[in-house]
Write a protein that holds these residues in place. Structure first.
Motif, PDB file in Angstrom:
ATOM      1  N   THR A 110       0.813  -1.113   0.311  1.00 46.02           N
ATOM      2  CA  THR A 110      -0.027   0.267  -0.013  1.00 46.02           C
ATOM      3  C   THR A 110       0.874   1.107   0.224  1.00 46.02           C
ATOM      4  O   THR A 110       0.216   2.195  -0.457  1.00 46.02           O
ATOM      5  CB  THR A 110      -1.280  -0.168   1.408  1.00 46.02           C
ATOM      6  OG1 THR A 110       0.132  -0.187   2.579  1.00 46.02           O
ATOM      7  CG2 THR A 110      -1.883  -1.215   1.026  1.00 46.02           C
ATOM      8  N   THR A 111       1.819   1.347   1.031  1.00 48.73           N
ATOM      9  CA  THR A 111       3.225   2.272   0.671  1.00 48.73           C
ATOM     10  C   THR A 111       3.528   2.874  -1.068  1.00 48.73           C
ATOM     11  O   THR A 111       3.742   3.561  -0.980  1.00 48.73           O
ATOM     12  CB  THR A 111       3.609   2.093   2.306  1.00 48.73           C
ATOM     13  OG1 THR A 111       3.831   1.908   3.258  1.00 48.73           O
ATOM     14  CG2 THR A 111       4.855   3.461   1.632  1.00 48.73           C
ATOM     15  N   ALA A 112       4.108   1.565  -1.582  1.00 47.61           N
ATOM     16  CA  ALA A 112       4.124   0.986  -2.420  1.00 47.61           C
ATOM     17  C   ALA A 112       3.147   1.602  -3.417  1.00 47.61           C
ATOM     18  O   ALA A 112       3.965   3.002  -4.489  1.00 47.61           O
ATOM     19  CB  ALA A 112       5.141   0.190  -3.143  1.00 47.61           C
ATOM     20  N   VAL A 113       2.455   1.590  -3.721  1.00 43.54           N
ATOM     21  CA  VAL A 113       1.108   1.851  -4.737  1.00 43.54           C
ATOM     22  C   VAL A 113       0.803   3.304  -3.969  1.00 43.54           C
ATOM     23  O   VAL A 113       1.125   4.483  -5.433  1.00 43.54           O
ATOM     24  CB  VAL A 113      -0.577   1.191  -4.363  1.00 43.54           C
ATOM     25  CG1 VAL A 113      -1.127   2.071  -4.840  1.00 43.54           C
ATOM     26  CG2 VAL A 113      -0.302  -0.140  -5.066  1.00 43.54           C
ATOM     27  N   GLN A 114       0.755   4.221  -3.499  1.00 44.84           N
ATOM     28  CA  GLN A 114       0.492   5.487  -2.850  1.00 44.84           C
ATOM     29  C   GLN A 114       1.590   6.200  -3.458  1.00 44.84           C
ATOM     30  O   GLN A 114       1.736   7.243  -3.721  1.00 44.84           O
ATOM     31  CB  GLN A 114       0.642   5.240  -0.941  1.00 44.84           C
ATOM     32  CG  GLN A 114       0.630   7.419  -0.698  1.00 44.84           C
ATOM     33  CD  GLN A 114       0.150   7.228   1.000  1.00 44.84           C
ATOM     34  OE1 GLN A 114      -0.199   6.060   1.225  1.00 44.84           O
ATOM     35  NE2 GLN A 114       0.453   8.476   1.198  1.00 44.84           N
ATOM     36  N   ALA A 115       2.989   5.582  -3.629  1.00 42.93           N
ATOM     37  CA  ALA A 115       4.056   6.065  -3.091  1.00 42.93           C
ATOM     38  C   ALA A 115       3.940   6.937  -5.300  1.00 42.93           C
ATOM     39  O   ALA A 115       4.088   7.246  -5.554  1.00 42.93           O
ATOM     40  CB  ALA A 115       5.461   5.708  -3.515  1.00 42.93           C
ATOM     41  N   GLY A 116       3.382   5.846  -5.891  1.00 43.87           N
ATOM     42  CA  GLY A 116       3.480   5.332  -7.045  1.00 43.87           C
ATOM     43  C   GLY A 116       2.304   6.410  -8.058  1.00 43.87           C
ATOM     44  O   GLY A 116       2.913   7.549  -8.602  1.00 43.87           O
ATOM     45  N   ILE A 117       1.040   6.634  -6.838  1.00 41.45           N
ATOM     46  CA  ILE A 117      -0.170   7.808  -7.115  1.00 41.45           C
ATOM     47  C   ILE A 117       1.024   9.231  -6.945  1.00 41.45           C
ATOM     48  O   ILE A 117       0.427   9.648  -7.593  1.00 41.45           O
ATOM     49  CB  ILE A 117      -1.098   7.515  -6.593  1.00 41.45           C
ATOM     50  CG1 ILE A 117      -0.987   6.050  -6.922  1.00 41.45           C
ATOM     51  CG2 ILE A 117      -2.429   8.395  -6.244  1.00 41.45           C
ATOM     52  CD1 ILE A 117      -3.085   5.903  -5.894  1.00 41.45           C
ATOM     53  N   SER A 118       1.591   9.609  -5.705  1.00 44.80           N
ATOM     54  CA  SER A 118       1.527  10.171  -5.159  1.00 44.80           C
ATOM     55  C   SER A 118       2.703  10.603  -6.878  1.00 44.80           C
ATOM     56  O   SER A 118       2.711  11.997  -6.871  1.00 44.80           O
ATOM     57  CB  SER A 118       2.471  11.067  -4.257  1.00 44.80           C
ATOM     58  OG  SER A 118       1.418  10.604  -3.119  1.00 44.80           O
ATOM     59  N   VAL A 119       3.206  10.113  -7.352  1.00 39.65           N
ATOM     60  CA  VAL A 119       4.931  10.755  -7.943  1.00 39.65           C
ATOM     61  C   VAL A 119       3.863  10.526  -9.432  1.00 39.65           C
ATOM     62  O   VAL A 119       4.644  11.737  -9.743  1.00 39.65           O
ATOM     63  CB  VAL A 119       5.592   9.774  -8.560  1.00 39.65           C
ATOM     64  CG1 VAL A 119       7.173   9.716  -9.528  1.00 39.65           C
ATOM     65  CG2 VAL A 119       6.370   9.082  -7.059  1.00 39.65           C
ATOM     66  N   GLY A 120       3.514  10.319 -10.018  1.00 40.39           N
ATOM     67  CA  GLY A 120       2.232  10.368 -11.164  1.00 40.39           C
ATOM     68  C   GLY A 120       1.377  10.957 -11.115  1.00 40.39           C
ATOM     69  O   GLY A 120       1.726  12.466 -11.617  1.00 40.39           O
ATOM     70  N   ALA A 121       0.795  11.554  -9.843  1.00 37.12           N
ATOM     71  CA  ALA A 121      -0.356  12.878  -9.472  1.00 37.12           C
ATOM     72  C   ALA A 121       0.791  14.113  -9.403  1.00 37.12           C
ATOM     73  O   ALA A 121       0.561  14.857 -10.190  1.00 37.12           O
ATOM     74  CB  ALA A 121      -1.055  13.098  -8.671  1.00 37.12           C
ATOM     75  N   GLY A 122       2.122  13.747  -8.998  1.00 38.26           N
ATOM     76  CA  GLY A 122       3.035  15.091  -9.423  1.00 38.26           C
ATOM     77  C   GLY A 122       3.880  15.712  -9.847  1.00 38.26           C
ATOM     78  O   GLY A 122       4.070  16.874 -10.675  1.00 38.26           O
ATOM     79  N   THR A 123       3.676  14.544 -10.646  1.00 34.70           N
ATOM     80  CA  THR A 123       4.117  14.969 -12.497  1.00 34.70           C
ATOM     81  C   THR A 123       3.484  15.553 -13.213  1.00 34.70           C
ATOM     82  O   THR A 123       3.392  16.400 -14.291  1.00 34.70           O
ATOM     83  CB  THR A 123       4.685  13.735 -13.076  1.00 34.70           C
ATOM     84  OG1 THR A 123       5.422  12.871 -12.213  1.00 34.70           O
ATOM     85  CG2 THR A 123       5.253  14.513 -14.201  1.00 34.70           C
ATOM     86  N   LEU A 124       2.001  15.188 -13.646  1.00 33.72           N
ATOM     87  CA  LEU A 124       0.820  15.859 -13.934  1.00 33.72           C
ATOM     88  C   LEU A 124       0.758  17.094 -13.713  1.00 33.72           C
ATOM     89  O   LEU A 124       0.410  17.874 -14.140  1.00 33.72           O
ATOM     90  CB  LEU A 124      -0.221  14.918 -13.931  1.00 33.72           C
ATOM     91  CG  LEU A 124      -1.436  15.596 -14.389  1.00 33.72           C
ATOM     92  CD1 LEU A 124      -1.639  15.185 -16.402  1.00 33.72           C
ATOM     93  CD2 LEU A 124      -2.747  14.055 -14.268  1.00 33.72           C
ATOM     94  N   LEU A 125       0.514  17.442 -11.898  1.00 36.42           N
ATOM     95  CA  LEU A 125       0.193  18.664 -11.534  1.00 36.42           C
ATOM     96  C   LEU A 125       1.196  19.742 -11.918  1.00 36.42           C
ATOM     97  O   LEU A 125       0.859  21.155 -11.469  1.00 36.42           O
ATOM     98  CB  LEU A 125      -0.497  18.276 -10.366  1.00 36.42           C
ATOM     99  CG  LEU A 125      -1.320  17.641  -9.898  1.00 36.42           C
ATOM    100  CD1 LEU A 125      -2.040  16.936  -8.681  1.00 36.42           C
ATOM    101  CD2 LEU A 125      -2.955  18.249 -11.254  1.00 36.42           C
ATOM    102  N   ARG A 126       3.004  19.100 -11.579  1.00 35.69           N
ATOM    103  CA  ARG A 126       3.518  20.330 -11.842  1.00 35.69           C
ATOM    104  C   ARG A 126       3.654  20.468 -10.191  1.00 35.69           C
ATOM    105  O   ARG A 126       4.169  22.139 -10.427  1.00 35.69           O
ATOM    106  CB  ARG A 126       3.000  20.737 -13.120  1.00 35.69           C
ATOM    107  CG  ARG A 126       3.404  20.647 -13.867  1.00 35.69           C
ATOM    108  CD  ARG A 126       3.727  21.345 -15.317  1.00 35.69           C
ATOM    109  NE  ARG A 126       3.342  20.834 -16.650  1.00 35.69           N
ATOM    110  CZ  ARG A 126       3.511  21.173 -17.521  1.00 35.69           C
ATOM    111  NH1 ARG A 126       3.989  22.610 -18.088  1.00 35.69           N
ATOM    112  NH2 ARG A 126       4.103  21.111 -18.772  1.00 35.69           N
ATOM    113  N   HIS A 127       3.018  19.943  -8.753  1.00 35.06           N
ATOM    114  CA  HIS A 127       3.627  20.187  -7.750  1.00 35.06           C
ATOM    115  C   HIS A 127       3.163  18.706  -7.224  1.00 35.06           C
ATOM    116  O   HIS A 127       2.239  18.130  -7.728  1.00 35.06           O
ATOM    117  CB  HIS A 127       2.607  21.633  -7.390  1.00 35.06           C
ATOM    118  CG  HIS A 127       0.989  21.710  -7.619  1.00 35.06           C
ATOM    119  ND1 HIS A 127       0.553  20.987  -7.226  1.00 35.06           N
ATOM    120  CD2 HIS A 127       0.086  21.816  -8.403  1.00 35.06           C
ATOM    121  CE1 HIS A 127      -1.014  20.936  -7.112  1.00 35.06           C
ATOM    122  NE2 HIS A 127      -0.978  21.647  -8.246  1.00 35.06           N
TER     123      HIS A 127
END
Length: 333
Positions: A110-127
């Motif tokens: 679950t921590t790894a999945v959260q990390a992946g979502i956070s990285v993807g969302a951060g890249t998309l949102l640019r913040h």
């Protein structure tokens, strides 16, 4: 490890126990620690380490303690377990070790999945997904965001549990095999993370993380929300009949009934949608609140009666003392 030790939430709760500082000094120390943490570590690192620390402290460690208690003192644990001896963990070392390892694996997943979502969302949102600034969130913002996230979590938990985890599809079969193999028994806290990874991500991770992604609160607000939901889920899955509180005691009983019935109802976390949709099993949330309120009124009446009795006894003793003093003065005259 340095990030974990520098988390301001840890210092905030530990400060009053270790020092005699005033509230304003604690707040200042909290702010200085948070500012140092934000300036010295990346937002993603703070988010992941903080979330993992919250789940270890408020779920994993208490769950191991409850597991040891249930297995080492079964005669005592049975008396405080809903559904009695059937709710105790199997006293099989190999089986319990597999469950602990599965729980650790799922926690890491679950921590790894959260990390992946956070990285993807951060890249998309640019913040960063969550606001990670040195400015602390205002109290009314914290309350507003937590209320929104709790409401969304209740809706997601109910509909995912009812129509996905307890359906006749593959995910439902996996969930039944891992979480509902013990018929007529309440769960124990370790079972919070011993489901199959796919149903676990759907039922435990998404209802907490998706609402936070939608409103993007301050990271401290998300930490507080994670701590509150983790603590609630740990207690509700404990299966103990002595969980205190009007709200929390009812949640624990409804969760126990959900597992004991094989998942026939009680799909929501708080029971509100079950009550509105007619999917409650056993007592619904309204009946639980009424019962607990009556219990508290009985306790208050009992305490008042004891207090009144004590006052009457004390008044009687004082009256006897005054009479004795009056007689003594009269004899002296």
């Amino acid at each position: 490890m340095d990030v974990l030790l520098s988390l301001p939430i840890v210092s905030y709760f530990a400060g009053p126990m270790l020092t005699s500082w005033s509230g304003s000094m604690n707040l200042l120390f909290f702010y200085m620690t948070w500012m140092t943490l934000v300036l010295s570590h990346s937002p993603l690192k703070i988010e992941l380490v903080g979330t993992l620390a919250a789940r270890i402290v408020f779920w994993f460690v208490p769950s191991l303690f409850f597991l040891i208690f249930d297995t080492l003192v079964p005669s005592l644990a049975e008396s405080v377990k809903l559904y009695g001896a059937k709710s105790l963990p199997r006293r099989n070392a190999a089986s319990l070790l597999r469950q602990v390892l599965l729980a650790i694996f799922n926690l890491a997943l679950t921590t790894a999945v959260q990390a992946g979502i956070s990285v993807g969302a951060g890249t998309l949102l640019r913040h960063p997904l969550f606001k990670t600034s040195t400015r602390l969130p205002l109290p009314w913002q914290i309350v507003k965001h937590i209320c929104i996230m709790y409401t969304a979590r209740e809706v997601l938990t109910y509909y995912i549990n009812r129509f996905v985890l307890h359906s006749r599809g593959r995910i439902g079969n996996l969930h039944r095999a891992y979480s509902h193999s013990r018929k007529g028994a309440a769960p124990y806290s370790l079972m919070l993370y011993t489901d199959h990874p796919l149903p676990l991500l759907l039922s435990r991770t998404l209802p907490v993380y998706l609402p936070a992604m939608a409103i993007q609160p301050h990271l401290l607000t998300y930490f507080l929300f994670t701590i509150m939901t983790t603590l609630e889920e740990m207690l509700s899955m404990s299966g103990y009949s002595m969980v205190p509180g009007i709200i929390m005691g009812g949640i624990t009983r409804r969760t126990a009934t959900h597992y004991a019935s094989g998942g026939r109802g009680n799909f929501g976390a708080w029971g509100l949608l079950d009550w509105a949709s007619g999917t409650s099993v056993g007592k619904d949330v309204v009946e639980d609140i009424q019962d607990e309120a009556e219990k508290h009124q009985v306790k208050e009446r009992g305490q008042k009666a004891v207090s009144d009795t004590s006052s009457m006894v004390q008044d009687g003793i004082d009256g006897l003392k005054r009479r004795g003093k009056s007689r003594k003065k009269a004899s002296d005259w």
